[in-house]
Design a protein around this motif. Structure first.
Motif, mmCIF file in Angstrom:
data_model
loop_
_atom_site.group_PDB
_atom_site.id
_atom_site.type_symbol
_atom_site.label_atom_id
_atom_site.label_comp_id
_atom_site.label_asym_id
_atom_site.label_seq_id
_atom_site.Cartn_x
_atom_site.Cartn_y
_atom_site.Cartn_z
ATOM 1 N N PRO A 380 0.799 -1.228 0.000
ATOM 2 C CA PRO A 380 0.000 0.000 0.000
ATOM 3 C C PRO A 380 0.827 1.272 0.000
ATOM 4 O O PRO A 380 0.278 2.356 -0.131
ATOM 5 N N MET A 381 2.154 1.157 0.153
ATOM 6 C CA MET A 381 2.983 2.349 0.256
ATOM 7 C C MET A 381 3.469 2.873 -1.081
ATOM 8 O O MET A 381 4.000 3.965 -1.164
ATOM 9 N N SER A 382 3.293 2.116 -2.154
ATOM 10 C CA SER A 382 3.828 2.545 -3.447
ATOM 11 C C SER A 382 3.029 3.692 -4.041
ATOM 12 O O SER A 382 3.583 4.598 -4.640
ATOM 13 N N THR A 383 1.712 3.657 -3.895
ATOM 14 C CA THR A 383 0.831 4.700 -4.418
ATOM 15 C C THR A 383 -0.512 4.583 -3.713
ATOM 16 O O THR A 383 -0.908 3.493 -3.277
ATOM 17 N N ALA A 384 -1.220 5.705 -3.614
ATOM 18 C CA ALA A 384 -2.519 5.714 -2.936
ATOM 19 C C ALA A 384 -3.546 4.843 -3.640
ATOM 20 O O ALA A 384 -4.544 4.437 -3.040
ATOM 21 N N VAL A 385 -3.308 4.536 -4.919
ATOM 22 C CA VAL A 385 -4.252 3.688 -5.654
ATOM 23 C C VAL A 385 -4.316 2.282 -5.057
ATOM 24 O O VAL A 385 -5.370 1.644 -5.074
ATOM 25 N N VAL A 386 -3.198 1.794 -4.510
ATOM 26 C CA VAL A 386 -3.185 0.431 -3.970
ATOM 27 C C VAL A 386 -4.129 0.268 -2.781
ATOM 28 O O VAL A 386 -4.960 -0.646 -2.776
ATOM 29 N N PRO A 387 -4.048 1.118 -1.734
ATOM 30 C CA PRO A 387 -5.026 0.955 -0.654
ATOM 31 C C PRO A 387 -6.466 1.170 -1.109
ATOM 32 O O PRO A 387 -7.385 0.539 -0.580
ATOM 33 N N MET A 388 -6.676 2.032 -2.108
ATOM 34 C CA MET A 388 -8.019 2.204 -2.654
ATOM 35 C C MET A 388 -8.504 0.902 -3.292
ATOM 36 O O MET A 388 -9.640 0.466 -3.063
ATOM 37 N N ALA A 389 -7.644 0.287 -4.094
ATOM 38 C CA ALA A 389 -8.014 -0.970 -4.758
ATOM 39 C C ALA A 389 -8.235 -2.079 -3.743
ATOM 40 O O ALA A 389 -9.142 -2.907 -3.902
ATOM 41 N N MET A 390 -7.419 -2.103 -2.696
ATOM 42 C CA MET A 390 -7.593 -3.119 -1.658
ATOM 43 C C MET A 390 -8.946 -2.977 -0.971
ATOM 44 O O MET A 390 -9.590 -3.975 -0.623
ATOM 45 N N SER A 391 -9.389 -1.744 -0.784
ATOM 46 C CA SER A 391 -10.670 -1.502 -0.121
ATOM 47 C C SER A 391 -11.845 -1.874 -1.003
ATOM 48 O O SER A 391 -12.766 -2.564 -0.566
ATOM 49 N N VAL A 392 -11.827 -1.441 -2.257
ATOM 50 C CA VAL A 392 -12.987 -1.672 -3.127
ATOM 51 C C VAL A 392 -12.965 -3.050 -3.773
ATOM 52 O O VAL A 392 -13.996 -3.520 -4.274
ATOM 53 N N GLY A 393 -11.779 -3.726 -3.764
ATOM 54 C CA GLY A 393 -11.702 -5.070 -4.307
ATOM 55 C C GLY A 393 -11.675 -6.158 -3.255
ATOM 56 O O GLY A 393 -11.771 -7.336 -3.578
ATOM 57 N N GLY A 394 -11.537 -5.745 -1.973
ATOM 58 C CA GLY A 394 -11.528 -6.713 -0.888
ATOM 59 C C GLY A 394 -10.272 -7.561 -0.826
ATOM 60 O O GLY A 394 -10.316 -8.718 -0.436
ATOM 61 N N TYR A 395 -9.112 -6.978 -1.189
ATOM 62 C CA TYR A 395 -7.864 -7.743 -1.205
ATOM 63 C C TYR A 395 -7.124 -7.606 0.122
ATOM 64 O O TYR A 395 -7.161 -6.556 0.757
#
Length: 426
Positions: A380-395
């Protein structure tokens, strides 16, 4: 040295807890951030400043803008159209959304805003087709981060080569320079390959069902309300389009998205309560926590010491392709600790000085450094898109690591082959 070691230990603990998935990721991230402040790895003022960054405001307000779009019938119309055109094929639907994301990514200067624009549409499509969002959200994250700005002359970074040439001049390399097409010659073919991977390969590595509860606008009660009046329906579309245009025009992203969110509430497209409910605070807090961690790694010298140690090995290498790939790996790993733009800032001067000392052309390695900063989506530290994707994709952390390493490795191999052929080291 003590703070460096401690910071690395806290980072390792955070990654381990992400893998363990016993606690909410936002709680883990903020708990680690608090430890970093208490132990002096980062000062409290800097940590608090992370809550008020322009990226945080852009993320929060963009969630509201996306909620406003979901309140209209646009999502349903687009979903039904794509369902008809693609004949219900998941691969074709994913290909359509990846292509849309990549095209927008050449103009929208914020990859955070770009992902927030696209994912509500894709999420609605998943519900329509009875497909788990866990199969679609991470490929769209890859398209947003790794395939944006790959045609430099028409993107928001059209003059980036000037900045890189400034680095070359300031650090003593005058034998060669980059042109406006230099990065495109590498990023475009690698980007096309990445699109194909995101469509046909990455979904195979993703879980059939979400690893944890999904944070999704479409699941909130605003979708169950009566249709908007024609005027408010029109305003919902108009604000969404205006936000896209504002972002493409390179206006400050937080101002554009905040204005859009405020107008949606004032116009009655969303109620104030709906806007607050759709701020997705767990995603915001997760982002802030990992930003604090990234800043601590940078402030204590932990990230730079890792990069310096890896880069020092390059002096023993005489093959240009190996040098290029090694620099890609260094930048890729560092992007897992720091945010991508921070990596290019830290590494570019080091790359130039290392290459100059070895007597090799630094242009290829510099481009590979930029490529790597767009490639790492495994923490999640590489870009803010990763934590967003983890939240909306359930990863969870394990899923994004499993799905992300293949794309990252292939981008490095292909990128090194192209870059070091066009710009030979020796």
């Amino acid at each position: 040295m003590a703070t460096t070691t401690l910071c690395l230990a806290v980072f390792a603990a955070m990654v381990f807890l992400f893998f363990l998935n016993k606690f909410p990721m936002w709680a883990t991230a903020m708990g680690c951030a608090l430890i970093l402040v208490v132990t002096g790895c980062i000062d409290g003022k800097s940590a608090l400043a992370s809550f008020g960054s322009s990226t945080v405001i852009t993320m929060a307000s963009m969630f509201v803008v996306a909620a406003g779009l979901s309140r209209t019938q646009m999502v349903n119309h687009i979903s039904r159209l794509l369902l008809k055109v693609t004949g219900g094929s998941f691969t074709k639907v994913l290909a359509a959304y990846v292509l849309i994301t990549v095209l927008l990514g050449q103009f929208v200067p914020s990859i955070v805003a770009l992902f927030a624009l696209v994912y509500p549409l894709a999420n609605s499509m998943c519900k329509e087709m009875h497909i788990s969002p866990s199969k679609m959200m991470y490929p769209l994250a890859i398209a947003s981060v790794s395939c944006s700005f790959i045609i430099e002359p028409i993107g928001p970074y059209a003059a980036w080569y000037v900045t890189l040439n400034g680095y070359l001049e300031n650090y003593g390399w005058t034998a060669s320079k980059l042109t406006i097409w230099s990065e495109t010659a590498v990023l475009l073919p690698v980007g096309i390959m990445t699109m194909l991977l995101a469509i046909f390969v990455v979904p195979k590595f993703l879980p059939e069902k979400p690893d944890m509860d999904i944070v999704s606008i479409s699941d909130r009660e605003i979708k169950q309300k009566e249709p908007l009046s024609p005027i408010r329906e029109f305003l919902g579309y108009a604000v969404f389009i205006a936000v896209i245009i504002g972002l493409m025009a390179e206006l400050p992203s937080w101002q554009v998205t905040t204005a859009g969110a405020v107008i949606l509430v004032i116009a009655g497209v969303l109620s104030g309560r709906e806007a607050i409910e759709n701020l997705n605070m767990d995603t915001i807090i997760l982002y802030v926590g990992v930003v604090i961690m990234g800043n601590a790694l940078g402030n204590t010298g932990a990230a730079e010491s890792i990069g310096n140690g890896l880069a020092s090995v390059l002096g023993q290498i005489g093959n240009g392709y190996v040098i290029g790939f090694a620099i890609y790996v260094v930048a890729y790993l560092m992007t897992s600790f720091l945010y991508n733009r921070a990596v290019t800032t830290v590494l570019q001067p080091l790359v130039i000085m290392t290459c100059a000392n070895m007597g090799c052309d630094p242009r290829g390695p510099m481009i590979l450094c930029s490529l790597a900063s767009m490639s790492s989506l495994i923490t999640p530290m590489s870009t803010a898109v990763v934590p967003m994707a983890m939240s909306v994709g359930g990863y969870n952390q394990k899923s994004i690591l499993k799905a992300g390493w293949v794309t990252g490795l292939l981008r490095g191999i292909v990128g090194a082959l192209i870059a070091m052929t066009i710009f030979p080291a020796f």
